[in-house]
Enzyme design. Structure first.
Site, PDB file in Angstrom:
ATOM      1  CG  ASP A  17      -1.892  -1.018   1.371  1.00 46.84           C
ATOM      2  OD1 ASP A  17      -2.120  -1.684   0.355  1.00 46.84           O
ATOM      3  OD2 ASP A  17      -2.456  -1.189   2.472  1.00 46.84           O
ATOM      4  CB  ILE A  18       0.791   4.363  -1.995  1.00 46.23           C
ATOM      5  CG1 ILE A  18       1.062   3.760  -3.364  1.00 46.23           C
ATOM      6  CG2 ILE A  18       1.408   5.764  -1.898  1.00 46.23           C
ATOM      7  CD1 ILE A  18       0.506   4.548  -4.524  1.00 46.23           C
TER       8      ILE A  18
ATOM      9  CD  GLN B 200       8.693 -18.681  -1.920  1.00 45.36           C
ATOM     10  OE1 GLN B 200       9.520 -18.382  -2.763  1.00 45.36           O
ATOM     11  NE2 GLN B 200       8.095 -19.855  -1.918  1.00 45.36           N
TER      12      GLN B 200
ATOM     13  CB  CYS C 166     -25.690   5.048  23.880  1.00 44.88           C
ATOM     14  SG  CYS C 166     -25.157   6.756  23.881  1.00 44.88           S
ATOM     15  CG  LEU C 167     -30.454   5.587  19.532  1.00 47.84           C
ATOM     16  CD1 LEU C 167     -30.709   7.075  19.421  1.00 47.84           C
ATOM     17  CD2 LEU C 167     -30.322   4.979  18.149  1.00 47.84           C
TER      18      LEU C 167
ATOM     19  CD  GLN D  42     -30.043   9.372  23.571  1.00 47.24           C
ATOM     20  OE1 GLN D  42     -30.326   9.425  22.391  1.00 47.24           O
ATOM     21  NE2 GLN D  42     -28.973   9.957  24.088  1.00 47.24           N
TER      22      GLN D  42
ATOM     23  NE  ARG E 238     -22.686  15.518  18.043  1.00 46.05           N
ATOM     24  CZ  ARG E 238     -22.552  14.532  17.157  1.00 46.05           C
ATOM     25  NH1 ARG E 238     -23.514  13.643  17.014  1.00 46.05           N
ATOM     26  NH2 ARG E 238     -21.468  14.445  16.424  1.00 46.05           N
TER      27      ARG E 238
ATOM     28  CG  HIS F 294     -21.450   3.150  24.164  1.00 40.72           C
ATOM     29  ND1 HIS F 294     -22.234   2.607  23.180  1.00 40.72           N
ATOM     30  CD2 HIS F 294     -21.500   4.480  24.001  1.00 40.72           C
ATOM     31  CE1 HIS F 294     -22.744   3.580  22.439  1.00 40.72           C
ATOM     32  NE2 HIS F 294     -22.307   4.734  22.916  1.00 40.72           N
TER      33      HIS F 294
ATOM     34  CD  GLU G   6     -21.398  -0.861  23.719  1.00 38.28           C
ATOM     35  OE1 GLU G   6     -22.063  -0.822  24.774  1.00 38.28           O
ATOM     36  OE2 GLU G   6     -21.587  -0.075  22.775  1.00 38.28           O
TER      37      GLU G   6
HETATM   38  N1  GLN Z   1     -27.355   9.784  19.023  1.00 36.04           N
HETATM   39  C1  GLN Z   1     -27.451   9.754  20.432  1.00 36.04           C
HETATM   40  C2  GLN Z   1     -26.693  10.898  21.072  1.00 36.04           C
HETATM   41  O1  GLN Z   1     -25.909  11.525  20.436  1.00 36.04           O
HETATM   42  C3  GLN Z   1     -26.928   8.430  20.975  1.00 36.04           C
HETATM   43  C4  GLN Z   1     -25.475   8.212  20.697  1.00 36.04           C
HETATM   44  C5  GLN Z   1     -25.042   6.791  20.860  1.00 36.04           C
HETATM   45  O2  GLN Z   1     -25.853   5.882  20.889  1.00 36.04           O
HETATM   46  N2  GLN Z   1     -23.748   6.563  20.954  1.00 36.04           N
HETATM   47  O3  GLN Z   1     -26.882  11.181  22.222  1.00 36.04           O
END
Ligand code: GLN
Length: 542
Positions: free
Chosen positions: A150-151, A194, A384-385, A388, A467, A512, A514
């Site tokens: 790869d360049i 090789q 997260c999302l 919400q 956010r 998160h 995870e």
């Molecule tokens: N979009 C949502 C926020 O900005 C959740 C972000 C996410 O799930 N990482 O708060």
């Protein structure tokens, strides 16, 4: 302080050979002998960091303690070595050039001509050395992204050559290649390896260790052939045959003697490698037979890499409970369209995860998924999302706030009820595409909640990337109706975890979890989610 040792991992023949896993496994083996290790990624692409790269193309964005948004390989590294890494461990061409160019603008080069060698290579070198020093490691393993040839990779290879000439035997070069299988002649071929090594040599680098990938057992005589043609010691040609689980790889490599080879070549002295935990973990994984079906209602369907850490976390929790987790992709847009097959799938899965995400697509469908889970007592984990979504669903269908939504989904500002919103005052710093709330923040857990019970402690720290936040003005109304705030920021101004009272398991986290799950030490929220599923299936059987 003694100087650290460096191991560089390059790849040849083609991409996707699992260089990241080779780097992480090498580090895990060394760590098992009590050495302090870290792993870094040198990414030749021009993006400054992967934060804005599409998960479609590039897989998930992994977030570190310090808020660095990194390549998913950093997730593998952390899961393998169980050590928090730092933003110093993620370097891209884009970052290197932008630093060099801004230094040039500041006049730091005193009008000199800026060149790839030495200015770009010096910058890369200083970043590698800084990572080793700041992380205080005995050994720093650095994976070079991309493939030889790869360049974009050339300045990095030149840097590795220079580091080898500076540090001599304190630097080890590992090269990962592929032995392709030709059905016609019924054999694995070594020629691409090789040629790849020849290409590496052209850049001034000789591999000390070669890993040969293949989808079948590699005959000893082929390993010898690679050794002969590539001028690498016979015992340092390591077979890297495809296995069921990536977590078997450190054990496989160690069986081939990798730890001792690396220790000898780097002059690390006599080491005692202790991989008991890995052995026990793998044994457990192999024993798990019964399957649990988890619905994943995300945006990038069928794209494992886009939700890599979520899937790994669910699987680890499964193995911990002697169960095998199978992911079923739930298409939220189809749910929105009332597609009967998708609705049947939602009914069939044992539990649902709504993972993180950005933007409006599929959100109405996800809200319907959450409603189904709440009303039918189906275990639900919102990340997260996903948390919400849980709040919006509750507001609409329990509190009767019909137009409840998130400010993120309401660009035209039609709703009067942004139960999820930008925090006033932080609007300026949290512009779209700009700064988010990133990295580890502490949270306090509320006594008597499921979350508190699962964690087994009052104060936790978790990684964020978002956010928007829960709107505090609705807190009381939610809590009164059984939507509990089970975790808050230490000043109590931000909602961190929520849960539905009297539901088998419906928990959402603004962070998160995870990212903190480890293969043999699952995260409490994922563990709790699966335990709730098992409890349900037991009571159904009874
Ligand atoms: N979009 C949502 C926020 O900005 C959740 C972000 C996410 O799930 N990482 O708060």
């Amino acid at each position: 302080m003694k100087t650290p040792k460096f191991i560089f991992v390059t790849g040849g023949v083609c991409s996707s050979l699992g260089k990241g896993i080779v780097a992480a496994s090498t580090a895990a083996i060394l760590k098992s002998a009590g050495l302090k290790v870290a792993v870094m990624k040198l990414d030749p692409y021009l993006n400054v960091d992967p934060g804005t790269m599409s998960p479609f193309q590039h897989g998930e964005v992994f977030v570190l303690e310090d808020g660095a948004e990194t390549d998913l390989d950093l997730g593998h590294y952390e899961r393998f070595i169980d050590t928090p890494l730092s933003n110093l461990c993620s370097v891209t061409t884009g970052r290197v050039y932008s630093e060099v160019l801004s230094e040039e603008r500041e006049g730091k080069y005193l009008g000199g001509t800026i060149q790839v060698i030495p200015h770009i290579t010096d910058k890369i070198k200083s970043k590698v050395e800084l990572a080793a020093k700041k992380m205080g490691v005995d050994v720093l393993v650095a994976e070079l992204g991309g493939t030889i040839g790869d360049i974009e990779g050339e300045p990095f290879l030149e840097t590795i050559r220079q580091l080898k000439s500076k540090y001599g035997t304190d630097v080890l070069c590992q090269h990962v290649t592929l032995l392709p299988y030709l059905a016609g002649s019924n054999e694995l071929k070594t020629k691409p390896t090789q040629i790849s090594v020849r290409e590496l040599r052209r850049m001034g680098i000789s591999p000390d260790v070669i890993f040969c990938r293949a989808d079948m057992r590699i005959p000893k005589k082929l390993l010898r052939k690679v050794s002969f043609f590539c001028d690498t010691e016979e015992e340092a040609v390591i077979p890297a045959e495809t296995v069921d689980s990536i977590y078997e790889i450190p054990l496989r490599f160690q069986k081939s003697g990798l730890g001792d080879i690396v220790a000898r070549k780097l002059g690390l002295g006599k080491l005692k490698f202790r991989l008991k935990e890995w052995e026990k973990g793998i044994e457990r994984m192999k024993k798990a037979k019964e399957e649990i079906f988890i619905g994943l209602a995300g945006k990038y369907n069928e794209l494992d890499d886009a939700y890599l850490s979520v899937i790994e976390a669910a699987k680890s929790a499964g193995f911990h409970l002697d169960k095998r987790v199978r992911i079923e992709w739930i298409d939220a847009e189809k749910i929105e369209d009332k597609d009967p097959e998708e609705l049947a799938l939602l009914e069939r899965v044992h539990g649902v995860i709504v993972p993180g995400g950005f933007g409006n697509r599929g959100t109405e469908g996800k809200i319907q998924v959450a409603q189904y889970c709440r009303e039918h007592g189906k275990p639900y984990l919102g990340l997260c999302l996903g948390s919400q979504i849980m709040a919006i669903e509750f507001a609409r269908n329990v509190l009767g706030i019909q137009d409840a939504t998130s400010e993120e989904f309401d660009e035209e500002k039609k709703s009067k009820n942004h139960v999820i919103h930008f925090i006033p005052g932080q609007r300026k710093i949290r512009k779209k595409g700009g700064t988010m709330r990133l990295g580890a923040y502490p949270a306090l857990l509320t006594k008597g909640t499921k979350a508190r019970k699962l964690y087994g402690e009052d104060k936790i720290s978790e990684r964020h990337r978002h956010r928007y936040e829960f709107h505090n003005k609705y807190r009381e109304r939610f809590e009164k109706e059984g939507f509990l705030i089970s975790g808050v920021s230490p000043d109590r101004s931000l909602v961190e975890i929520v849960e539905i009272k009297d539901h088998p398991f419906m928990i959402g986290s603004q962070f998160h979890p995870e990212f903190l799950s480890r293969p043999f030490r699952p995260h409490p929220l994922f563990r709790g989610f699966l335990e709730a599923i098992l409890k349900q299936s037991k009571s159904k059987k009874a």
